[in-house]
Scaffold this active site. Structure first.
Site, PDB file in Angstrom:
ATOM      1  N   HIS A  30      -9.211 -42.402  37.691  1.00 52.67           N
ATOM      2  CA  HIS A  30     -10.864 -42.169  38.118  1.00 52.67           C
ATOM      3  C   HIS A  30     -11.368 -41.450  37.026  1.00 52.67           C
ATOM      4  O   HIS A  30     -10.923 -41.011  35.643  1.00 52.67           O
ATOM      5  CB  HIS A  30     -10.630 -40.994  38.895  1.00 52.67           C
ATOM      6  CG  HIS A  30     -11.810 -40.980  40.237  1.00 52.67           C
ATOM      7  ND1 HIS A  30     -12.279 -41.381  40.376  1.00 52.67           N
ATOM      8  CD2 HIS A  30     -12.195 -39.354  40.083  1.00 52.67           C
ATOM      9  CE1 HIS A  30     -13.379 -41.568  40.999  1.00 52.67           C
ATOM     10  NE2 HIS A  30     -13.613 -39.618  40.783  1.00 52.67           N
ATOM     11  N   HIS A  42     -19.129 -38.193  39.587  1.00 53.69           N
ATOM     12  CA  HIS A  42     -18.650 -39.550  39.863  1.00 53.69           C
ATOM     13  C   HIS A  42     -18.851 -40.517  40.776  1.00 53.69           C
ATOM     14  O   HIS A  42     -19.068 -39.242  42.189  1.00 53.69           O
ATOM     15  CB  HIS A  42     -17.339 -39.406  40.069  1.00 53.69           C
ATOM     16  CG  HIS A  42     -16.276 -37.205  40.561  1.00 53.69           C
ATOM     17  ND1 HIS A  42     -15.844 -38.047  41.534  1.00 53.69           N
ATOM     18  CD2 HIS A  42     -17.021 -36.417  40.814  1.00 53.69           C
ATOM     19  CE1 HIS A  42     -15.101 -36.924  41.810  1.00 53.69           C
ATOM     20  NE2 HIS A  42     -15.802 -35.408  41.758  1.00 53.69           N
ATOM     21  N   CYS A 152     -15.531 -46.452  40.348  1.00 58.72           N
ATOM     22  CA  CYS A 152     -15.813 -45.111  39.593  1.00 58.72           C
ATOM     23  C   CYS A 152     -16.466 -45.367  38.254  1.00 58.72           C
ATOM     24  O   CYS A 152     -16.830 -44.816  37.432  1.00 58.72           O
ATOM     25  CB  CYS A 152     -14.840 -43.927  39.483  1.00 58.72           C
ATOM     26  SG  CYS A 152     -13.136 -44.486  38.645  1.00 58.72           S
TER      27      CYS A 152
END
Length: 258
Positions: A30, A42, A152
């Site tokens: 991530h 994010h 992401c």
């Protein structure tokens, strides 16, 4: 930074850093932008954005959102919205290790780091521009989340470079998406070698195909990108000039209309 790992200490973090933490047994990471004061912006598959590939890969990739082991006293509960969120560093890491994505690496170092989603040949913009893009998108969104076309890592790379992939049906900026697809593709392309060589030769060919595909698809070398200001990006999304196009076997992803 080392050849084998981009792991860093919290004390070395600077505003504008593109950071990441591995999830799901190092299958997927991530990514986000550190903006200072222990905050990370994010792009997530959060509430209201539960979309993915529609395949078994979603079982492995559903860890993109913040997932603290206990309720956080700093971060507000995530609400339905456009998917761009601000979290404290602990919630972003979700118990994982902190790594920093590298920009402007040499071709040799890029190929030596065989795992995608850790570095790029592209050069980062100054930190103040990076932070501005991230905070602007926090208020305005980054389109519809898509594992392979708009995830992401794509968000973080756009914040760092201002570069956006513009061709329909192509993979986004994400190096880890290239890696996930690249190994099966390399195996398929190298399979005819079985007829003319041994197992070791086939493996070497597969590695070569994989490395070549990663290098060619890196955001620092691609030609299917434009440099787009964050304000222009937001206007295009709001007016429909960034159209949502259906891809076979995937959820909608934004592409620039011609």
């Amino acid at each position: 930074m080392g050849l084998l790992s981009n792991r860093i200490d919290r004390d070395s973090l600077k505003p504008g850093d593109h950071i990441y933490s591995w999830r799901t047994a190092y299958v997927y990471a991530h990514h986000g932008i550190y903006v200072g004061n222990d905050k990370v912006i994010h792009f997530t598959r959060g509430r209201g954005q539960e979309v993915g590939t529609g395949t078994v890969l979603d079982v492995l990739l559903l860890s993109s959102g913040p997932a603290p082991s206990q309720p956080c006293s700093i971060c507000p509960p995530q609400e339905e919205g456009h998917g761009v969120v601000s979290s404290c560093l602990n919630c972003f890491l979700a118990g994982g290790v902190l790594y920093r994505f590298e920009y402007g690496v040499s071709p040799a170092l890029f190929l030596a780091k065989a795992r995608g989603g850790t570095c790029t040949l592209a050069v980062s913009d100054p930190y103040n521009i990076v932070v501005h893009r991230a905070t602007y998108l926090l208020d305005n969104g980054f389109g519809c989340y898509n594992v392979f076309n708009n995830n992401c890592e794509d968000f973080a790379i756009y914040c760092k470079t201002g570069l956006l992939v513009v061709e329909e049906g192509t993979i986004g900026q994400s190096g880890q998406a290239i890696s996930i697809i690249g190994w099966p593709l390399a195996a398929v392309l190298s399979s005819p070698v079985r007829l003319i060589t041994n197992m070791y030769g086939m493996a070497a060919t597969a590695v070569g195909v994989y490395c070549a595909s990663r290098y060619a698809a890196d955001i620092g070398r691609r030609r299917d990108v434009v440099n787009l200001s964050v304000e222009d990006l937001t206007v295009r999304l709001a007016t429909g000039r960034l159209q949502v196009v259906e891809a076979v076997g995937a959820t909608p992803a934004p592409t620039i209309s011609q």
